[in-house]
Every structure is written in C-alpha cells, then in structure tokens.
Scaffold this motif. Structure first.
Motif, PDB file in Angstrom:
ATOM      1  N   GLU A   2     -31.683  -6.808  15.805  1.00  0.00           N
ATOM      2  CA  GLU A   2     -30.632  -7.251  16.660  1.00  0.00           C
ATOM      3  C   GLU A   2     -29.410  -7.591  15.722  1.00  0.00           C
ATOM      4  O   GLU A   2     -28.375  -7.186  15.985  1.00  0.00           O
ATOM      5  CB  GLU A   2     -31.051  -8.701  17.403  1.00  0.00           C
ATOM      6  N   TYR A   3     -29.946  -7.920  14.590  1.00  0.00           N
ATOM      7  CA  TYR A   3     -28.772  -8.280  13.460  1.00  0.00           C
ATOM      8  C   TYR A   3     -27.856  -6.919  12.771  1.00  0.00           C
ATOM      9  O   TYR A   3     -26.645  -6.875  13.108  1.00  0.00           O
ATOM     10  CB  TYR A   3     -29.306  -8.876  12.326  1.00  0.00           C
ATOM     11  N   THR A   7     -27.378 -16.008  22.688  1.00  0.00           N
ATOM     12  CA  THR A   7     -28.204 -15.287  21.761  1.00  0.00           C
ATOM     13  C   THR A   7     -27.411 -13.961  21.229  1.00  0.00           C
ATOM     14  O   THR A   7     -26.382 -13.705  22.015  1.00  0.00           O
ATOM     15  CB  THR A   7     -29.509 -14.899  22.183  1.00  0.00           C
ATOM     16  N   LYS A  23     -35.477  -9.375  15.408  1.00  0.00           N
ATOM     17  CA  LYS A  23     -34.345  -9.895  15.156  1.00  0.00           C
ATOM     18  C   LYS A  23     -33.600  -9.159  13.926  1.00  0.00           C
ATOM     19  O   LYS A  23     -32.312  -9.109  14.248  1.00  0.00           O
ATOM     20  CB  LYS A  23     -34.830 -11.237  14.420  1.00  0.00           C
ATOM     21  N   ASP A  43     -39.797 -10.942  11.563  1.00  0.00           N
ATOM     22  CA  ASP A  43     -39.274 -10.732  12.870  1.00  0.00           C
ATOM     23  C   ASP A  43     -38.300  -9.455  12.846  1.00  0.00           C
ATOM     24  O   ASP A  43     -37.161  -9.276  12.966  1.00  0.00           O
ATOM     25  CB  ASP A  43     -38.656 -11.612  13.344  1.00  0.00           C
TER      26      ASP A  43
END
Length: 158
Positions: free
Chosen positions: A43-44, A2, A40, A37
C-alpha cells in the motif's frame, strides 16, 4: 481515511484490488508473512508512486492509460526500497543464515587476502541494472526514469 481509501479516491477506472493481486504475484509476496506486514508495504508503494505520478502529470486522478507505467514504477519502488528483502527475512526468520559470499572478486597473494562479490550485488529492475550499495534511493530516481512516459500524460498548469 486509510491509505487504501486514499489511493482509491485518486484513481479512476483502475480496480485497485485487482492491481494489488497482480502485484502480489509479480513481486512474489507470500499470503502470510510473520514479521513484516507485506500488504502495508505494498500500500505504501502504491501510494508513494501514485503521488509521484500525480505530481509530475498535474492530473487530479490517475486514468487507466497510466496503468502499466504505474505497475512498473511500483516494482522499481519495491526493489529499490528493499521491501523484497524485508519480506524474505520475515519468511526465513528462525532459519539459519546462508553464506553471503559469491564469486571471487580479487585475490592478493602476499597476505593471502581474498575478496568476494556479495550475492545479489547487482539487480535488474524493468530493464535497468542497479548495483547494490550504490543507490541512495530518492523519489527523483523514479521521476527521472519515467519522466518521458509521464510527460506524455502531463497537463499544463497555470
């Protein structure tokens, strides 16, 4: 693997979970957002800025000496990619749209034409003032802004 696992494998001594919690507070990311989200997106932003840091410094892993630079880059990346607007839109979905006009920009008397500045047409991020609609986001923008900070940690590559 991930995205979060990739980030953790390229970082030493920085607690990524603690960093994410700090960024959620500083970027005002809600715990639950309906349409987007936000975790997410965060995280990107973490991963993309991490790659920029590693590319510029030629390091294999990010050390804690780059922590504050990384946090500031993530904040810039977040606002320049308009992730904050995506999160706000998901919060306000279903609510009525507010007026998007702001201060008067120009008034023409002949045709009675009135132009308004858009609300939020300028934004200040980490001491740099950006004008909305004038930025075509590119990672080179972050590289140039943080070049002097990142070059202090640069390793020679043959």
């Amino acid at each position: 693997m991930t995205t979060l696992e990739k980030i953790k494998s390229k970082v030493t001594r920085i607690d990524i979970d603690e960093l994410i919690e700090r960024l959620k507070i500083e970027l005002k990311i809600p715990e639950e957002s309906s349409n987007v989200d936000s975790e997410k997106l965060l995280e990107y932003a973490l991963y993309d800025t991490l790659l920029i840091i590693l590319d510029v410094t030629h390091l294999k892993k990010v050390d804690d000496s780059l922590y504050s630079i990384w946090v500031n880059m993530i904040k810039d990346y977040w606002y320049l990619n308009k992730y904050d607007e995506l999160v706000k839109q998901s919060e306000t979905s279903g609510e009525s749209e507010s007026d998007t006009t702001g201060d008067v920009k120009a008034i023409a008397q002949g045709n009675e034409k009135i132009e308004f500045y858009e609300k939020g047409s300028t934004v200040e991020i980490n001491g740099t003032r950006y004008h909305a609609g004038t930025i075509n986001f590119d990672t080179n923008l972050l590289r140039e802004k943080y070049k002097s900070d990142l070059y202090r940690h640069r390793v020679m590559r043959w």
